[in-house]
Each structure stands twice: as C-alpha cells, then as structure tokens.
Design an enzyme around this catalytic site. Structure first.
Site, PDB file in Angstrom:
ATOM      1  N   ARG A 183       1.852 -12.565   0.141  1.00 59.56           N
ATOM      2  CA  ARG A 183       1.701 -11.335  -0.628  1.00 59.56           C
ATOM      3  C   ARG A 183       2.050 -10.105   0.041  1.00 59.56           C
ATOM      4  O   ARG A 183       1.887 -10.127   1.185  1.00 59.56           O
ATOM      5  CB  ARG A 183       0.378 -11.489  -1.047  1.00 59.56           C
ATOM      6  CG  ARG A 183       0.093 -12.806  -1.927  1.00 59.56           C
ATOM      7  CD  ARG A 183       0.708 -12.453  -3.505  1.00 59.56           C
ATOM      8  NE  ARG A 183       0.056 -13.970  -4.261  1.00 59.56           N
ATOM      9  CZ  ARG A 183       0.567 -14.874  -4.412  1.00 59.56           C
ATOM     10  NH1 ARG A 183       1.773 -15.255  -3.507  1.00 59.56           N
ATOM     11  NH2 ARG A 183      -0.068 -15.810  -4.949  1.00 59.56           N
ATOM     12  N   ASP A 216       2.988  11.893   7.948  1.00 57.87           N
ATOM     13  CA  ASP A 216       3.958  11.124   8.710  1.00 57.87           C
ATOM     14  C   ASP A 216       3.963  11.440  10.383  1.00 57.87           C
ATOM     15  O   ASP A 216       4.491  10.731  10.977  1.00 57.87           O
ATOM     16  CB  ASP A 216       5.711  11.510   8.029  1.00 57.87           C
ATOM     17  CG  ASP A 216       5.593  10.614   6.750  1.00 57.87           C
ATOM     18  OD1 ASP A 216       4.796  10.154   6.279  1.00 57.87           O
ATOM     19  OD2 ASP A 216       6.712  11.128   6.314  1.00 57.87           O
TER      20      ASP A 216
HETATM   21  O1  F6P Z   1       7.064  13.147   3.912  1.00 60.75           O
HETATM   22  C1  F6P Z   1       5.639  12.557   3.541  1.00 60.75           C
HETATM   23  C2  F6P Z   1       6.011  11.310   2.536  1.00 60.75           C
HETATM   24  O2  F6P Z   1       4.576  10.971   2.197  1.00 60.75           O
HETATM   25  C3  F6P Z   1       6.784  10.174   2.997  1.00 60.75           C
HETATM   26  O3  F6P Z   1       6.291   9.345   3.946  1.00 60.75           O
HETATM   27  C4  F6P Z   1       7.183   9.666   1.729  1.00 60.75           C
HETATM   28  O4  F6P Z   1       8.161   8.882   1.880  1.00 60.75           O
HETATM   29  C5  F6P Z   1       7.249  10.787   0.795  1.00 60.75           C
HETATM   30  O5  F6P Z   1       6.610  11.908   1.285  1.00 60.75           O
HETATM   31  C6  F6P Z   1       7.217  10.343  -0.527  1.00 60.75           C
HETATM   32  O6  F6P Z   1       7.198  11.574  -1.540  1.00 60.75           O
HETATM   33  P1  F6P Z   1       6.966  11.805  -2.699  1.00 60.75           P
HETATM   34  O7  F6P Z   1       5.654  12.231  -3.035  1.00 60.75           O
HETATM   35  O8  F6P Z   1       7.985  12.795  -3.444  1.00 60.75           O
HETATM   36  O9  F6P Z   1       6.868  10.287  -3.598  1.00 60.75           O
END
Ligand code: F6P
Length: 363
Positions: A281, A142
């Site tokens: 879509r 992120d």
């Molecule tokens: O923080 C990184 C991240 O990839 C976020 O962008 C996303 O919301 C989250 O982790 C997803 O987490 P998980 O792997 O627990 O679904």
C-alpha cells in the site's frame, strides 16, 4: 546613504511553517528597536504589481508565532519579470518589474524583505540589480536553498513525515505488508532522508540516488527470509529509477516551475508487489507536510533569521540573503543563491550511517 524609515515585507512561492515567525520578528524588531514603519505586501510580488498591502503593527503581528502559513498570503504565479496577463483565453507573459519598482517608490519603501525559495530569491536579486534595496530570507520545507545549511519549515515537515512513518509501522507489521510513504522533495531528498532515518524506514529513496527496483525487491525478500514481517519504504516525490524519469502529477499554468511531481509511490508500489509477491500500500503525505503549526525549532529559526535580516538592513548590507552556516548566521550574496538547488551530498554522513544499519537506498 538614504536612511530607512519604511520597510516592506513579502512572502512568495509555496507557503511553509515558520513564515509568520519571520514576519513577526522583522516587524517587531524594526518597530521597537529602530522606529521603522513596516508595510506587509499581500500575496508576494502580486501585491506589488497590484498595490495590495497593509501596515503591520505590534498588534496585528501578535499571536501569529504559532500559526502555519503566512498572514500576508503568497503565490508562486507572480514573477514580475514574467507576469501572466490573461485576456479572454489568451495568456501572455509581460515584464512588469517597472510597475513593481514604481509602486515601491510610491509606497516610499526604503528596503524590501523578501521571504521565499530559490525562485523568489532570484526575482529579489533582479530587483536588487535594478536598484531596489533588498534583503532575502530563505524558506522551504525542502531544505534545498543554496547558501544556507538549513531552512525553516524543514524541521516541521520532518516531524510530520516521521509521525506518518511511525503510524505506518504498526499497520504494516500487523498485516505483513510493504507500506510506502511518499514525501515532498523535488530534486533534493532531505525530508525523505531525515524522516526516513528518524522513523526507522527500511528503504529510503531520494532523487540524488536513482534506484533499481530489483535491488529494492531483493532487499525486501531478504528481510522476509530474515523474519521481518513488513517493510517501510520512504520515497521522495522526485526519486527516479536508474535511467528513468520522475513521475509528473500535473503541469501548473503560469508558475515559474510548472512541473508538479507526485505518484512515484503508486508506481513503485505496483512493481514491488509484483516482484516480491507481498501486498503493498502507499500513502502520499503531500501538503500535510506544509500545513499547520511550526515546530519550536522552526519558530526559533524564523525569529532569528528575521532579526538578523533587520541587522543587515540597518548595516546597509543589501542584495544579501541571511543564511545559516554551522552555528552562525551569515550574509550570502543573492547572486550565489539563485543557482539551482542544494542537493543531499552523496557522501552525507546520514546516508552512510543508515546504510551501515542496513537501510537500502535502492542502488
Ligand atoms: O518547494 C516546496 C514544495 O513543497 C515541493 O516539495 C513540492 O513539489 C511543491 O512545493 C508543491 O507545490 P504546490 O503547492 O504548488 O503543489
């Protein structure tokens, strides 16, 4: 100061391409340059609660540079200060930090390298306050950790999302559709912004700029009037309408951050189809962005961060994270890192450049 003989290393939180590059760099430099021993802790802080670890050697970090994920395993459900303990159907949360500290001492670990996002770095800071010699290394696709301009994993995620957009262009164009690509980014829209610009997205929606659906629909209709046959929308999972809220996909038990976002592209897609009359879509990129081999950039960044972390430990600069500022590697006190996410500034040059090229940000 007590000299270092043995270094512990763990990866915690969500996985991210480039983690193995860091593990390899820390291990190799610690062994070759300084003659330290390196202990890999398994599954983040969970391995420190339950004593799961193994010795890392030159041999067992060989060949991992190109591997995605983490050879040590990771979890985002093992905050030692709020550790879930389940008996039958009942879960309570206990402070097991003293167990972690005892186990580190039994293992004779003189310095612990913690690789993770804001949650992990926050936990590391607390351990440091309790006397553990800690060095942090930021990771997340992120790109939203405070105190650093960039995190490894981001570049790989942007590449994958961009490839997704590239592929959507041809099918969208052929069938005269609106195609929406949903990418990760809970509170920061770095992936959506960079991949959106790199892939030539026509609409980019990020959490930092709440959107107005009628604004987006107007933009798409205008494009159609101008002869454009299709529209590509790139939306971060954390994007929300003006005055509205994010779309929650599920709640995760025991996680330090329980909310999992997802589905905003479905919601937007249905509305845009109604408002524009154009068939729409959507595609959710999801964990494809986190899996697989790291890009060369992330391998290099991970290697350099690992190397710098060892320098900091040798100099006794504990309680710090290695960050990137411009072209330099800097040490950032962990106290400054664990304070929320690094958002895309609204005056970011890329937003301005994209707007000047006709990209709609939904406002
Ligand atoms: O923080 C990184 C991240 O990839 C976020 O962008 C996303 O919301 C989250 O982790 C997803 O987490 P998980 O792997 O627990 O679904």
């Amino acid at each position: 100061m007590k000299t270092i003989k043995r270094v512990g290393i763990l990866t915690s939180g969500g996985d991210c391409p480039g983690l193995n590059a860091v593990i390899r760099a820390v291990t190799r430099k610690a062994i070759h340059r300084y003659g330290y021993e390196v202990i890999g802790i398994e599954d983040g802080f969970d391995g420190l609660v339950h004593n799961r670890h193994r010795k890392l050697t030159d041999q067992n970090v060989s060949g991992i540079l190109t591997l995605g994920g983490t050879i040590l395993g990771t979890t985002n459900r093992a905050n030692p200060y709020k550790y879930p303990v389940t008996r039958g159907t009942n879960t309570t949360y206990q402070d097991l930090s003293s167990t972690v500290i005892k186990n580190l001492s039994k293992l004779k670990i003189d310095c612990l390298v913690c690789i993770g996002g804001d949650g992990t770095l926050d936990t590391s800071y607390h351990l440091f306050q309790q006397g553990i010699r800690v060095i942090g290394i930021p990771k997340t696709i992120d790109n939203d950790v405070k105190g650093t301009d960039i995190t490894f994993g981001f570049d790989t995620a942007v590449h994958i999302a961009t490839e997704g957009i590239d592929r959507l262009h041809t099918t969208a164009e052929s069938q005269h559709r609106i195609m929406i690509l949903e990418v990760m980014g809970r509170s920061a829209g770095w992936i959506a912004l960079y991949a959106g610009v790199a892939g030539g997205g026509d609409v980019i929606l990020i959490p930092e700029i709440p959107y107005h659906l009628s604004e987006i629909a107007g933009h798409i209709k205008e494009r159609k009037r101008g002869g454009k046959k299709s529209t590509i929308v790139v939306v971060a999972e954390g994007a929300k309408p003006i005055g509205g809220d994010v779309v929650i996909q599920r709640m995760v038990k025991d996680g330090s951050e329980p909310i999992r976002l997802g589905g905003v592209s479905f919601v937007i897609g249905q509305e845009l189809e109604k408002l524009t009359g154009i068939e729409t879509r959507n595609v959710v990129m999801g964990h494809l962005q986190r899996g697989g081999s790291p890009s060369p950039f992330d391998r290099i960044l991970g290697t350099q961060l690992g190397s710098k972390a060892v320098d900091l430990m040798v100099e006794g600069r504990f309680g710090c994270m290695v960050g990137v500022k411009g072209k330099d590697f800097v040490e950032v006190p962990l106290s400054k890192v664990a304070q929320g996410s690094r958002l895309v500034p609204l005056n970011h040059l890329l937003i301005k450049d994209a707007r000047d090229l006709g990209v709609c940000f939904g406002n």
